[in-house]
Design an enzyme around this catalytic site. Structure first.
Site, mmCIF file in Angstrom:
data_model
loop_
_atom_site.group_PDB
_atom_site.id
_atom_site.type_symbol
_atom_site.label_atom_id
_atom_site.label_comp_id
_atom_site.label_asym_id
_atom_site.label_seq_id
_atom_site.Cartn_x
_atom_site.Cartn_y
_atom_site.Cartn_z
ATOM 1 N N CYS A 192 0.796 -1.222 0.000
ATOM 2 C CA CYS A 192 0.000 0.000 0.000
ATOM 3 C C CYS A 192 0.835 1.282 0.000
ATOM 4 O O CYS A 192 0.289 2.364 -0.208
ATOM 5 C CB CYS A 192 -0.948 -0.001 1.194
ATOM 6 N N PHE A 243 -10.429 -4.669 -0.471
ATOM 7 C CA PHE A 243 -9.590 -4.360 -1.625
ATOM 8 C C PHE A 243 -10.355 -4.388 -2.942
ATOM 9 O O PHE A 243 -11.245 -5.212 -3.158
ATOM 10 C CB PHE A 243 -8.400 -5.320 -1.689
ATOM 11 N N HIS A 332 -3.205 7.730 2.409
ATOM 12 C CA HIS A 332 -3.639 6.458 1.826
ATOM 13 C C HIS A 332 -4.773 5.870 2.653
ATOM 14 O O HIS A 332 -4.600 5.603 3.854
ATOM 15 C CB HIS A 332 -2.489 5.461 1.769
ATOM 16 N N ASN A 365 -9.883 -0.019 -1.025
ATOM 17 C CA ASN A 365 -8.424 0.074 -0.972
ATOM 18 C C ASN A 365 -7.848 -0.563 -2.234
ATOM 19 O O ASN A 365 -7.959 -1.774 -2.430
ATOM 20 C CB ASN A 365 -7.915 -0.638 0.284
#
Length: 410
Positions: A192, A243, A332, A365
């Protein structure tokens, strides 16, 4: 006693220093210094353009548990399904995009069966799909930049979806029509924090190579980690809830050409650090069943405890430490708990992470590319930004990637 006192080592050191002084003062050394100075840009690097892309298949988060247990033929695992439903409901995610769909999954039963090796099949798909997704984002950045693709001098590509020789970088360069002399750099398995790391590398390249124009591309497919639920592997459920797939591209260069280039953010400074005693918090490895990623439940607490010290270390030399709410933030969005930990650890006002929370809501994500989506969201939709801000990447390690930005559009 004067002189070297008969000491051969000291005499040798003296001779070396004398030789070094002669070389430094020589015409050749002067030419080298001039060459080095000519090679470097006179100003800091800037973000010149941004592009993002997602696959077409969209699944709403409220429907994901039904979808997931149906396509994996595991609807009998009712307790796990209920658990995934609860995680999805608390995730603050509305929808996600995926390259894989039901047809692809039905054609690859090995992706669901843990007793069957599947890495080769995943790699075969990634070899084509990852560069194509990266190219979709890169084309948007190139269109905004307004200069021909052949004028890109450097290419930095980050992914953990695939490991090939030659890699995604070469295929991407071909798809975009980049010059054969483009200098390519591949970043694998940075997780990430890969988008932030790629931006840091691009900054260094642009500032040390006059007239360089660096294209960054980050692309990931959740297919590398897709597998059927298993009561013995709860990490699978967590990954499935968070994700999605996406690609982000950025063009970076110093000394922008005012007639055709409009810088978005100036890249003031970049740093990287590790949160102490956190190596266990986000670990993964490629196996014959794809990428196995094991996020620790301790991650939010580790970030909460350490994020302010990390920011003090990174921003203190610039005199920006402590005044966190005077900055804009591109963080993030690894998950709702991660954003909550950053917000609480820095005592940020609730609107400071609005862009990160919006991207998490709309896309989930997407690993390293996600922070590029956040940067794009900030420049497109947030008005009256503070002059200075922070791009913050969080990845395996726990690695903290920090970049100080100056808004050039306000």
């Amino acid at each position: 006693m004067c002189g070297n006192g008969g000491n051969p080592a000291r005499a040798l050191d003296t001779s070396r220093m004398s030789l070094l002084g002669s070389l430094t003062a020589s015409p050749a050394a002067s030419v080298v210094r001039q060459m080095r100075q000519a090679q470097r840009a006179d100003g800091p690097a800037s973000v010149l353009a941004i592009g993002t892309a997602n696959p077409a298949n969209c699944v709403r988060q409220e429907e994901y548990a039904d979808y997931y247990f149906r396509v994996t033929h595991t609807e009998h695992l009712t307790k796990l399904k209920s658990k995934l439903n609860r995680i999805c409901q608390r995730s603050a995610i509305k929808k996600r995009y995926f390259y894989h769909d039901e047809e692809l999954l039905q054609n690859h039963p090995e992706f669901m069966d843990r007793t069957l090796p599947s890495l080769d099949a995943r790699m075969d798909i990634a070899a084509t799909a990852v560069p194509e997704l990266a190219a979709a984002a890169a084309r948007k950045a190139l269109a905004e930049w307004g200069r021909p693709p052949a004028e890109i001098t450097h290419l930095v590509v980050a992914t953990y979806t695939g490991a090939h020789m030659p890699g995604v970088d070469l295929r991407l360069a071909s798809l975009l029509g980049l010059d054969p002399s483009v200098r390519r750099t591949m970043l694998y398995m940075n997780g990430c924090s890969s988008g932030s790391a790629a931006l840091r590398v691009a900054k260094d390249i642009a500032e040390n190579n006059r007239d360089a124009r660096v294209l960054i591309a980050c692309a990931e497919l959740a297919l590398i980690n897709f597998r059927a639920p298993d009561e013995a592997h709860m990490d699978t459920i967590i990954f499935q809830a968070l994700f999605g797939d996406g690609a982000g591209a950025v063009i970076v260069g110093a000394e922008p050409n005012g007639s055709v280039e409009r810088p978005v953010f100036e890249m003031v400074a970049a740093s990287q650090s590790i949160i102490p005693k956190s190596k266990h918090a986000a670990v993964g490895r490629l196996t014959e069943h794809g990428l196995v990623f094991n996020p620790s439940f301790e991650m939010p607490a580790l970030i909460l405890k350490n994020i302010e010290q990390s920011m003090n270390d990174a921003l203190g030399p610039l005199g920006l430490n402590g005044c966190w709410n005077d900055l804009f933030w591109a963080v993030h969005p690894g998950g709702r708990a991660i954003l909550d930990s950053v917000e609480a650890g820095l005592q940020l006002e609730s609107n400071k992470l609005a862009a990160s929370r919006h991207v998490l809501s709309e896309y989930g994500n997407m690993s390293g590319s996600t922070v590029i989506f956040v940067l794009d969201e900030i420049r497109r939709h947030e008005q009256a930004l503070p002059d200075m801000g922070v791009l913050l990447g969080l990845g395996p390690g726990l690695t903290v990637e920090t970049m100080v930005l100056r808004d050039t559009l306000s």
